[in-house]
Motif scaffolding. Structure first.
Motif, PDB file in Angstrom:
ATOM      1  N   ARG A 260       0.834  -1.203   0.000  1.00 27.06           N
ATOM      2  CA  ARG A 260       0.000   0.000   0.000  1.00 27.06           C
ATOM      3  C   ARG A 260       0.866   1.249   0.000  1.00 27.06           C
ATOM      4  N   LYS A 261       1.886   1.274   0.829  1.00 22.70           N
ATOM      5  CA  LYS A 261       2.759   2.446   0.927  1.00 22.70           C
ATOM      6  C   LYS A 261       3.591   2.657  -0.329  1.00 22.70           C
ATOM      7  N   SER A 262       3.891   1.562  -1.040  1.00 24.67           N
ATOM      8  CA  SER A 262       4.672   1.683  -2.281  1.00 24.67           C
ATOM      9  C   SER A 262       3.781   2.062  -3.469  1.00 24.67           C
ATOM     10  N   GLY A 263       2.471   2.014  -3.271  1.00 23.96           N
ATOM     11  CA  GLY A 263       1.540   2.360  -4.342  1.00 23.96           C
ATOM     12  C   GLY A 263       1.149   1.182  -5.221  1.00 23.96           C
ATOM     13  N   ALA A 264       1.573  -0.020  -4.852  1.00 26.40           N
ATOM     14  CA  ALA A 264       1.263  -1.203  -5.649  1.00 26.40           C
ATOM     15  C   ALA A 264      -0.222  -1.557  -5.580  1.00 26.40           C
ATOM     16  N   ILE A 265      -0.865  -1.194  -4.472  1.00 25.68           N
ATOM     17  CA  ILE A 265      -2.306  -1.410  -4.314  1.00 25.68           C
ATOM     18  C   ILE A 265      -2.877  -0.180  -3.612  1.00 25.68           C
ATOM     19  N   LYS A 266      -4.003   0.294  -4.108  1.00 22.33           N
ATOM     20  CA  LYS A 266      -4.606   1.508  -3.561  1.00 22.33           C
ATOM     21  C   LYS A 266      -5.577   1.153  -2.435  1.00 22.33           C
ATOM     22  N   SER A 267      -5.635   2.049  -1.451  1.00 21.33           N
ATOM     23  CA  SER A 267      -6.529   1.842  -0.319  1.00 21.33           C
ATOM     24  C   SER A 267      -7.362   3.096  -0.075  1.00 21.33           C
ATOM     25  N   LYS A 268      -8.339   2.951   0.797  1.00 19.90           N
ATOM     26  CA  LYS A 268      -9.182   4.069   1.192  1.00 19.90           C
ATOM     27  C   LYS A 268      -9.209   4.124   2.708  1.00 19.90           C
ATOM     28  N   LYS A 269      -9.210   5.337   3.252  1.00 19.94           N
ATOM     29  CA  LYS A 269      -9.358   5.507   4.696  1.00 19.94           C
ATOM     30  C   LYS A 269     -10.818   5.824   4.972  1.00 19.94           C
ATOM     31  N   VAL A 270     -11.413   5.044   5.856  1.00 12.83           N
ATOM     32  CA  VAL A 270     -12.803   5.254   6.240  1.00 12.83           C
ATOM     33  C   VAL A 270     -12.877   5.160   7.757  1.00 12.83           C
ATOM     34  N   GLY A 271     -13.242   6.262   8.397  1.00  9.42           N
ATOM     35  CA  GLY A 271     -13.393   6.262   9.848  1.00  9.42           C
ATOM     36  C   GLY A 271     -12.156   5.814  10.594  1.00  9.42           C
ATOM     37  N   GLY A 272     -10.986   6.157  10.108  1.00 13.03           N
ATOM     38  CA  GLY A 272      -9.743   5.786  10.773  1.00 13.03           C
ATOM     39  C   GLY A 272      -9.204   4.417  10.376  1.00 13.03           C
ATOM     40  N   GLY A 273      -9.972   3.650   9.621  1.00 11.42           N
ATOM     41  CA  GLY A 273      -9.529   2.327   9.185  1.00 11.42           C
ATOM     42  C   GLY A 273      -9.059   2.359   7.738  1.00 11.42           C
ATOM     43  N   ILE A 274      -8.277   1.375   7.377  1.00  9.41           N
ATOM     44  CA  ILE A 274      -7.780   1.232   6.005  1.00  9.41           C
ATOM     45  C   ILE A 274      -8.580   0.115   5.333  1.00  9.41           C
ATOM     46  N   PHE A 275      -9.129   0.425   4.164  1.00  5.34           N
ATOM     47  CA  PHE A 275      -9.942  -0.546   3.429  1.00  5.34           C
ATOM     48  C   PHE A 275      -9.506  -0.592   1.972  1.00  5.34           C
ATOM     49  N   PHE A 276      -9.837  -1.692   1.323  1.00  3.30           N
ATOM     50  CA  PHE A 276      -9.472  -1.916  -0.073  1.00  3.30           C
ATOM     51  C   PHE A 276     -10.734  -2.300  -0.834  1.00  3.30           C
ATOM     52  N   THR A 277     -10.917  -1.704  -2.022  1.00  3.83           N
ATOM     53  CA  THR A 277     -12.072  -2.078  -2.819  1.00  3.83           C
ATOM     54  C   THR A 277     -11.803  -3.434  -3.473  1.00  3.83           C
ATOM     55  N   ILE A 278     -12.869  -4.161  -3.703  1.00  3.71           N
ATOM     56  CA  ILE A 278     -12.740  -5.454  -4.373  1.00  3.71           C
ATOM     57  C   ILE A 278     -12.142  -5.252  -5.760  1.00  3.71           C
ATOM     58  N   ASN A 279     -12.537  -4.184  -6.439  1.00  2.00           N
ATOM     59  CA  ASN A 279     -11.988  -3.903  -7.767  1.00  2.00           C
ATOM     60  C   ASN A 279     -10.480  -3.710  -7.714  1.00  2.00           C
ATOM     61  N   GLU A 280      -9.991  -3.001  -6.703  1.00  2.81           N
ATOM     62  CA  GLU A 280      -8.550  -2.770  -6.567  1.00  2.81           C
ATOM     63  C   GLU A 280      -7.811  -4.079  -6.277  1.00  2.81           C
ATOM     64  N   ILE A 281      -8.401  -4.940  -5.489  1.00 13.20           N
ATOM     65  CA  ILE A 281      -7.792  -6.238  -5.193  1.00 13.20           C
ATOM     66  C   ILE A 281      -7.660  -7.061  -6.477  1.00 13.20           C
ATOM     67  N   VAL A 282      -8.714  -7.069  -7.284  1.00 14.53           N
ATOM     68  CA  VAL A 282      -8.677  -7.810  -8.554  1.00 14.53           C
ATOM     69  C   VAL A 282      -7.618  -7.219  -9.491  1.00 14.53           C
ATOM     70  N   LEU A 283      -7.548  -5.883  -9.566  1.00 17.31           N
ATOM     71  CA  LEU A 283      -6.519  -5.236 -10.401  1.00 17.31           C
ATOM     72  C   LEU A 283      -5.121  -5.653  -9.960  1.00 17.31           C
TER      73      LEU A 283
END
Length: 63
Positions: free
Chosen positions: A36-59
């Motif tokens: 995530r920190k290297s930019g290889a997979i994108k994440s979203k911050k929601v309410g203080g937590g880190i989450f990943f979209t299913i689409n991003e995981i598939v990509l």
């Protein structure tokens, strides 16, 4: 069934937690943080937590 359909069917939501994402990718949460920190997979911050979209995981899996 595609990977995207499979994940949607299994989780019935569009955002996965770090723990769920790491389990799907078969890696540790620490490795997921490095990706995530290297930019290889994108994440979203929601309410203080880190989450990943299913689409991003598939990509990520297809790259």
């Amino acid at each position: 069934m595609t990977t995207l359909d499979n994940l949607h069917h299994r989780y019935k939501k569009s955002l996965l937690s770090k723990k769920e994402t790491a389990r799907e990718l078969n890696i540790s949460q620490a490795t997921l943080d490095r990706l995530r920190k290297s930019g290889a997979i994108k994440s979203k911050k929601v309410g203080g937590g880190i989450f990943f979209t299913i689409n991003e995981i598939v990509l990520f899996l297809e790259s």
